[in-house]
Design an enzyme around this catalytic site. Structure first.
Site, PDB file in Angstrom:
ATOM      1  N   CYS A  40      14.482 -17.284 -14.228  1.00 26.12           N
ATOM      2  CA  CYS A  40      13.465 -16.215 -14.242  1.00 26.12           C
ATOM      3  C   CYS A  40      13.962 -15.011 -13.459  1.00 26.12           C
ATOM      4  O   CYS A  40      13.764 -13.863 -13.861  1.00 26.12           O
ATOM      5  CB  CYS A  40      12.160 -16.706 -13.618  1.00 26.12           C
ATOM      6  SG  CYS A  40      11.429 -18.095 -14.487  1.00 26.12           S
TER       7      CYS A  40
ATOM      8  N   CYS B 262      12.339 -20.144  -9.866  1.00 28.00           N
ATOM      9  CA  CYS B 262      13.150 -20.422 -11.059  1.00 28.00           C
ATOM     10  C   CYS B 262      14.287 -19.414 -11.149  1.00 28.00           C
ATOM     11  O   CYS B 262      14.062 -18.217 -11.276  1.00 28.00           O
ATOM     12  CB  CYS B 262      12.220 -20.364 -12.274  1.00 28.00           C
ATOM     13  SG  CYS B 262      12.956 -19.922 -13.836  1.00 28.00           S
TER      14      CYS B 262
END
Ligand SMILES: [Zn+2]
Length: 147
Positions: free
Chosen positions: A75, A72
């Site tokens: 993230c 991600c």
């Protein structure tokens, strides 16, 4: 990645080593048995499905837990932000992260459907939640009434 912390015994001077999971907790000197306190963590602590209960449930202070995934992009952008938050809130809030690509039990307990999700927990109970990447100030503001 091994994360370790150190605490010097005030009684015999032995440097005690412990896994980062023990950060901010009381312990005993391995040499003389005197009570020692491991320093509060200044960096996010990685927890797993199996270590979650002992680390988050045992915490006297609130825990800000990030549900993240290595694939991600948001993230990865939040990684340095979370590190800054952990440093700034040392002693007030424990900052932890859980990789949702290899852990499923805890994400399902909290109904996590996307990453990054930030959940503020007290004794395992959700107090507040924020989803998505955001600046550090915004992230702290979202949880300010609980920390
Ligand atoms: Zn000692």
């Amino acid at each position: 990645m091994t994360q370790e912390i150190f605490a010097r015994c005030g009684s015999c001077g032995t440097l005690n080593k412990a896994p980062l999971m023990r950060a901010g907790m009381a312990g005993k000197c391995g040499q003389c048995g005197a009570a020692i306190n491991f320093p509060a963590p200044q960096a996010p602590v990685s927890v797993t499905d199996s270590s979650f209960d002992s680390y988050v449930g045992a915490a006297a202070e609130p825990v800000l837990l990030e549900f993240w995934s290595p694939t991600c992009g948001h993230c990865i952008r939040m990684e340095p932000v979370l590190e800054q938050v952990a440093r700034e809130l040392t002693g007030r809030v424990r900052v932890a992260k859980l990789d949702t690509s290899v852990n499923s039990r805890v994400p399902s307990i909290y109904g996590i459907s996307g990453t990054p999700s930030f959940v503020l927990l007290r004794r395992g109970k959700e107090q507040a939640r924020a989803v998505g990447a955001m600046p550090k100030e915004e992230l702290i503001k979202r949880f300010s009434q609980y920390i």
